[in-house]
Design a protein around this motif. Structure first.
Motif: not given
Length: 167
Positions: A2-16, A27-35, A55-58
Motif C-alpha cells: 500500500k502506498t500513500w503520499g510519501n510512505q509505503s507499507f509492504d507485507l510479504l510471506a514466503r515458505l520454502r 525456510f520461511g518468512i512468515l510474515p515480513q512487514a516493511i514501512w 518486522f520479520t518472522t523467520f
C-alpha cells in the motif's frame, strides 16, 4: 503493498520446503512487514527525514536430517531513520550528506543448533552522494495512427560513498 503520499507499507510471506527425498530444508518468512517513509523536509529547515522499519518472522529447520525436525521461529525488528541535507554546489552539481542510526533486535540466536538468547545491534551509518551534471534528450516518434510518442533519455553520473563501521 500500500502506498500513500510519501510512505509505503509492504507485507510479504514466503515458505520454502524441499521436495527432495534426501533433503529436509525448510525456510520461511512468515510474515515480513516493511514501512518506509521517503525523504520529507522537516519544517522548511532544509533537513530531510526518511526511515525504513521492518518486522520479520523467520521459520527454519536447524536439523537437516530427514528423520527429525528442529524447527525454530524467531523474529527480527529493524529500525533505520536517517537525516539528510541536499547542498547545491553548482547549478549542475549536488552533494547530499546523510547520517542514520540503525537498531536491530533478534528474539533468539543460535550457535551449533543451541539457543543463545536474544541479541541486538546498534550502529551509525554515514553516506555522501555527489550527482550531476544531468544530460538528457527527448526523442520523438510518429505512430502509424498519426499520434506522437516521446521518450526522454537521461544520463546522470553519481558517486556514492557509504561508511558503515565494523560490528
Amino acid at each position: 503493498f500500500k502506498t500513500w503520499g510519501n510512505q509505503s507499507f509492504d507485507l510479504l510471506a514466503r515458505l520454502r520446503q524441499s521436495e527432495d527425498d534426501g533433503r529436509d530444508d525448510t525456510f520461511g518468512i512468515l510474515p515480513q512487514a516493511i514501512w518506509r517513509t521517503q525523504p520529507v523536509e522537516i519544517s522548511k529547515t532544509g533537513l530531510y527525514f526518511n526511515q525504513e522499519t521492518s518486522f520479520t518472522t523467520f521459520l527454519s529447520d536447524l536439523d537437516n536430517s530427514t528423520l527429525t525436525d528442529q524447527l525454530v521461529n524467531l523474529q527480527r525488528i529493524d529500525v533505520h531513520p536517517q537525516l539528510s541535507r541536499p547542498i547545491q554546489i553548482f547549478p549542475w552539481l549536488n552533494f547530499t550528506p546523510k547520517v542514520g542510526v540503525r537498531e536491530t533486535y533478534y528474539t533468539d540466536s543460535f550457535q551449533n543448533r543451541t539457543s543463545m538468547g536474544s541479541v541486538s545491534r546498534e550502529m551509525i551509518d554515514v553516506q555522501g552522494i555527489l550527482e550531476g551534471p544531468k544530460i538528457n534528450k527527448i526523442f520523438h516518434f510518429d505512430n502509424a495512427d498519426g499520434g506522437n510518442t516521446k521518450f526522454k533519455h537521461i544520463i546522470e553520473p553519481r558517486f556514492q560513498y557509504d561508511f558503515i563501521p565494523d560490528i
